[in-house]
Design a protein around this motif. Structure first.
Motif, PDB file in Angstrom:
ATOM      1  N   LEU A  49       6.468  -1.313  13.394  1.00 23.47           N
ATOM      2  CA  LEU A  49       6.803  -0.767  11.735  1.00 23.47           C
ATOM      3  C   LEU A  49       8.410  -1.520  11.947  1.00 23.47           C
ATOM      4  CD1 LEU A  49       5.540   2.319  11.058  1.00 23.47           C
ATOM      5  CD2 LEU A  49       4.554   0.867  10.234  1.00 23.47           C
ATOM      6  N   THR A  50       8.475  -2.526  10.379  1.00 24.57           N
ATOM      7  CA  THR A  50       9.730  -3.373  10.577  1.00 24.57           C
ATOM      8  C   THR A  50      10.358  -2.797   9.386  1.00 24.57           C
ATOM      9  OG1 THR A  50       9.712  -4.889  11.533  1.00 24.57           O
ATOM     10  CG2 THR A  50      10.928  -5.469   9.865  1.00 24.57           C
ATOM     11  N   VAL A  51      11.356  -1.340   9.400  1.00 23.48           N
ATOM     12  CA  VAL A  51      12.119  -0.818   8.282  1.00 23.48           C
ATOM     13  C   VAL A  51      12.763  -1.914   7.343  1.00 23.48           C
ATOM     14  CG1 VAL A  51      12.845   1.055   7.777  1.00 23.48           C
ATOM     15  CG2 VAL A  51      11.066   1.404   9.864  1.00 23.48           C
TER      16      VAL A  51
ATOM     17  N   MET B  80       2.652  -4.383   3.283  1.00 25.28           N
ATOM     18  CA  MET B  80       4.106  -3.463   3.350  1.00 25.28           C
ATOM     19  C   MET B  80       3.328  -2.274   2.710  1.00 25.28           C
ATOM     20  SD  MET B  80       7.449  -2.602   2.450  1.00 25.28           S
ATOM     21  CE  MET B  80       7.844  -4.156   1.426  1.00 25.28           C
ATOM     22  N   LEU B  81       3.958  -0.915   3.940  1.00 22.34           N
ATOM     23  CA  LEU B  81       3.786   0.319   3.410  1.00 22.34           C
ATOM     24  C   LEU B  81       5.316   0.687   2.899  1.00 22.34           C
ATOM     25  CD1 LEU B  81       2.663   1.330   7.150  1.00 22.34           C
ATOM     26  CD2 LEU B  81       1.041   0.131   4.960  1.00 22.34           C
ATOM     27  N   ARG B  82       4.302   1.551   1.850  1.00 28.46           N
ATOM     28  CA  ARG B  82       5.618   2.182   1.104  1.00 28.46           C
ATOM     29  C   ARG B  82       5.258   3.428   0.853  1.00 28.46           C
ATOM     30  NH1 ARG B  82       7.840  -1.068  -2.807  1.00 28.46           N
ATOM     31  NH2 ARG B  82       6.939  -3.320  -3.151  1.00 28.46           N
ATOM     32  N   ILE B  83       5.885   3.990   1.680  1.00 29.93           N
ATOM     33  CA  ILE B  83       6.042   5.553   2.778  1.00 29.93           C
ATOM     34  C   ILE B  83       6.904   6.648   1.756  1.00 29.93           C
ATOM     35  CG2 ILE B  83       6.139   6.796   4.487  1.00 29.93           C
ATOM     36  CD1 ILE B  83       6.008   3.800   6.226  1.00 29.93           C
ATOM     37  N   ILE B  84       5.750   7.794   1.219  1.00 29.64           N
ATOM     38  CA  ILE B  84       6.582   8.725   1.011  1.00 29.64           C
ATOM     39  C   ILE B  84       6.029  10.261   0.917  1.00 29.64           C
ATOM     40  CG2 ILE B  84       6.665   9.762  -1.441  1.00 29.64           C
ATOM     41  CD1 ILE B  84       5.918   7.436  -3.121  1.00 29.64           C
ATOM     42  N   ASN B  85       7.495  10.784   1.576  1.00 31.54           N
ATOM     43  CA  ASN B  85       7.525  12.206   2.043  1.00 31.54           C
ATOM     44  C   ASN B  85       7.353  13.203   0.398  1.00 31.54           C
ATOM     45  OD1 ASN B  85       6.976  14.602   3.081  1.00 31.54           O
ATOM     46  ND2 ASN B  85       8.261  14.937   4.688  1.00 31.54           N
TER      47      ASN B  85
ATOM     48  N   MET C  40       9.920   5.465   3.076  1.00 26.78           N
ATOM     49  CA  MET C  40      10.504   4.097   3.590  1.00 26.78           C
ATOM     50  C   MET C  40       9.640   3.298   3.766  1.00 26.78           C
ATOM     51  SD  MET C  40      12.875   5.754   5.444  1.00 26.78           S
ATOM     52  CE  MET C  40      13.765   6.772   5.790  1.00 26.78           C
ATOM     53  N   ASN C  41      10.041   1.696   3.277  1.00 26.81           N
ATOM     54  CA  ASN C  41       9.586   0.385   3.015  1.00 26.81           C
ATOM     55  C   ASN C  41       9.478  -0.201   4.095  1.00 26.81           C
ATOM     56  OD1 ASN C  41       9.033   1.091   0.374  1.00 26.81           O
ATOM     57  ND2 ASN C  41       9.900  -0.780  -0.116  1.00 26.81           N
ATOM     58  N   ALA C  42       8.420  -0.576   5.011  1.00 33.68           N
ATOM     59  CA  ALA C  42       7.731  -0.726   6.580  1.00 33.68           C
ATOM     60  C   ALA C  42       7.166  -1.717   6.406  1.00 33.68           C
ATOM     61  CB  ALA C  42       8.022   0.634   7.408  1.00 33.68           C
TER      62      ALA C  42
ATOM     63  N   ILE D   1       0.727  -1.144   0.178  1.00 30.79           N
ATOM     64  CA  ILE D   1       0.221   0.525   0.271  1.00 30.79           C
ATOM     65  C   ILE D   1       0.676   1.200   0.160  1.00 30.79           C
ATOM     66  CG2 ILE D   1      -1.362   1.394   1.480  1.00 30.79           C
ATOM     67  CD1 ILE D   1      -1.522  -2.317   2.007  1.00 30.79           C
ATOM     68  N   PRO D   2       0.788   2.088  -1.101  1.00 29.12           N
ATOM     69  CA  PRO D   2       1.044   3.499  -1.157  1.00 29.12           C
ATOM     70  C   PRO D   2       1.014   4.330  -0.113  1.00 29.12           C
ATOM     71  CG  PRO D   2       1.428   2.957  -2.687  1.00 29.12           C
ATOM     72  CD  PRO D   2       0.609   1.647  -2.169  1.00 29.12           C
TER      73      PRO D   2
END
Length: 578
Positions: free
Chosen positions: A250-252, A229-234, A276-278, A168-169
């Motif tokens: 969260l496991t990065v 999988m969280l695909r985290i973008i700032n 960051m992928n977590a 998930i983005p």
């Protein structure tokens, strides 16, 4: 200024044929793997915080569509500018080997795509694997023109961890009730700071803590026992962020399209430009627990408390679909305080490259060229017949080594390629013009900088070390520094003034993180190393957009190497005109 050597006529025509067919020279294998996307950029009405306004969006989506690729793919994006202003797009974190023509920054590697025109970008994925993103690279357009890039392993390869049930983005950003173009025009006209955002956002939504926002709040539906999988973008213009999920750790496992040694945390700190992928395991009890919903939350991380900041908290909801509905509100995560530098520092210190046979590191041990680059917010004098609203009636500016980058009206890449004179000067300095206690502030009359279009030219294959040094000239703060065309090893960081005699002994040359955007600590320094093996013109800038506009930028020009695969691709005939 160094142009590009002429090619034999036969080779030139052969390459031109490939260019006409595919946009740039590419191998048949690359061409056969090309994925195609059509991006229509147009004005779209949208409502947030009880307020309707018109934004620029891609295909009517905010955030925009996700691009999917595999390691080694080529992606073609046809961009149709149906909006009311010039625009360009950048593929953030994609090295684009030998292919600066499609990197995207306005007036650095291309002229903008004008309203009513179209332009086709060719994106070459080489070593990237993980989460990257794309965004507008003109004015403040990326506030709403942005989206995720998901790069999966090559076919036949696998993740270095168990494949998640779903990916998930999670795109963090900001929302202004006013038109962001008005924000930019005001700061250009008056020299004042940019007004703060009205809310932070998660996937384009501020969350149900804000008025008129409950129905739009992003929801992530999960099942007990599954891994996500969280695909985290700032994607924010102005704010670093803390992010966490109530009741879940969260496991990065990755950052900026590269793998990390896994580590587990309650929250992350992510700077504008970073990804960051977590991994999140949906392991909360689903019966008798009293709650099946948990807030995801993003809060601003502020390092200069003298500046006005958006201290709001954006929320989304993680909800178990195999649990009884909750009667009460979702649980809330325990995020660090808005000014918790210790928490941010501790988090960043855990970023270390994975280092396996499949994912090795290649940290340069020997450095050919050392650069100490000071980062500063400065002043420029108010011009004649102007009314300026910056400190002491002057204009706010920013600089690297006391050079405030002045964007030309012809793009630097074209000027370099065609040996055009007068567009830039190849004399960006390797050190600041004078040394002082960088972490202290200076009297306002010593805070002025000088504008110029100065670039740094390096030979192909040069190993470059850049030490970014924050300064307190108009207030020390973190700065997310991004380099186009390269990932780099973040070999060291610390607080205070960099000491070239002592600090290199603390470097991590074993498993440093391999990133494209580094958060330089407030009143401190960060050291990066990269091998200049990607010929072309590559922008380097702070990813706080107001700092980019004010001049906290420069350009690296990497000369051609001696072999064909070490030379820049020829200019595509379809490049937009200035």
């Amino acid at each position: 200024m160094g142009g590009v050597a002429k090619m034999p006529a036969g080779l030139c025509w052969l390459l031109l044929g490939v260019v006409l067919a595919f946009g740039v020279a590419a191998s048949p294998a690359q061409a056969s793997r090309a994925n195609h996307y059509d991006f229509y950029i147009k004005e779209t009405k949208i409502t947030r915080l009880c307020h309707e306004k018109t934004i620029l969006a891609v295909n009517g989506q905010f955030p925009g569509p996700t691009i999917y690729a595999r390691n080694g793919d080529v992606v073609v994006v046809n961009v149709y500018n149906q909006g009311n202003k010039n625009i360009t797009l950048h593929w953030h974190g994609v090295d684009q080997p030998r292919n600066p023509w499609f990197d995207g920054p306005e007036y650095i590697t291309q002229c903008p795509i004008q309203p009513g025109a179209n332009f086709t970008y060719r994106i070459i994925f080489s070593e990237e694997e993980g989460t990257l993103w794309w965004h507008a690279h003109s004015d403040f357009d990326r506030a709403t023109v942005h989206g995720a890039i998901v790069v999966h392993p090559k076919r036949g390869s696998a993740y270095p961890y168990r494949k998640p049930h779903k990916e998930i983005p999670i795109i963090l950003g900001e929302w202004w009730n006013v038109d962001v173009e008005q924000l930019l025009e005001r700061t250009k006209r008056t020299g004042a700071d940019v007004n703060i955002s009205d809310a932070n956002t998660i996937n384009g939504q501020p969350g149900d803590l804000f008025p008129c926002s409950k129905n739009g709040t992003f929801r992530m539906l999960v099942k007990h026992g599954k891994t996500y999988m969280l695909r985290i973008i700032n994607a924010g213009l102005t704010n670093e962020m803390f992010f966490g999920v109530a009741g879940h750790r969260l496991t990065v496992v990755g950052t900026d399209g590269r793998y990390l040694k896994p580590f587990t945390v309650e929250s992350i700190m992510i700077s504008p430009g970073q990804t960051m992928n977590a991994i999140l395991v949906a392991d909360r009890p689903t019966h008798g627990s009293g709650n099946s919903r948990y807030y995801m939350a993003a809060r601003t991380f502020v390092t200069n408390l003298n500046l006005e900041s958006d201290n709001t908290t954006a929320t989304a909801i993680l909800e178990y679909t195999d649990a009884p509905p909750s009667a009460g509100p979702p649980d809330f995560p325990n995020l660090p305080a808005i000014d918790d530098i210790a928490a941010a520092t501790a988090y960043t210190a855990q970023l270390r490259s994975l280092v396996t046979k499949e994912h090795p590191v290649d940290v340069p041990g020997h450095v050919d060229e050392h650069m100490l680059v000071t980062i500063a917010v400065n002043l420029l004098p108010c011009g004649a017949n102007e009314t300026c609203e910056g400190p002491t009636g002057n204009r706010l500016a920013a600089s690297l080594n006391n050079v405030s980058f002045q964007t030309p009206i012809t793009d630097v890449l074209d000027a370099y390629y065609s040996s055009m004179r007068g567009v830039y000067k190849p004399d960006f300095p390797n050190k600041p013009p004078f040394f002082f206690n960088f972490t202290n502030s200076l009297p306002l009359n010593q805070s002025f900088t000088k504008p110029g279009t100065k670039v740094k030219v390096v030979e192909y294959g040069t190993v470059v070390e850049v030490v970014f040094q924050d300064t307190g000239i108009l207030g020390a703060e973190n700065h997310p520094m991004h380099l186009h065309g390269f990932s780099f090893y973040v070999v060291g960081r610390g607080f205070g003034n960099f000491n070239k005699s002592k600090d290199p002994a603390t470097y991590n040359l074993v498993d440093p993180p391999y990133q494209n955007t580094v958060s330089v600590p407030k009143a401190g320094w960060a050291a990066i190393r990269f091998r200049a093996s990607n010929p072309g013109v590559w922008f380097m800038h702070c990813h706080f957009d107001r700092h980019t506009v004010w001049g906290m930028d420069t350009v690296f020009i990497v000369k051609n190497g001696k072999t064909p695969d070490a030379q820049m691709m020829p200019r595509p005939p379809t490049m937009p005109k200035c």
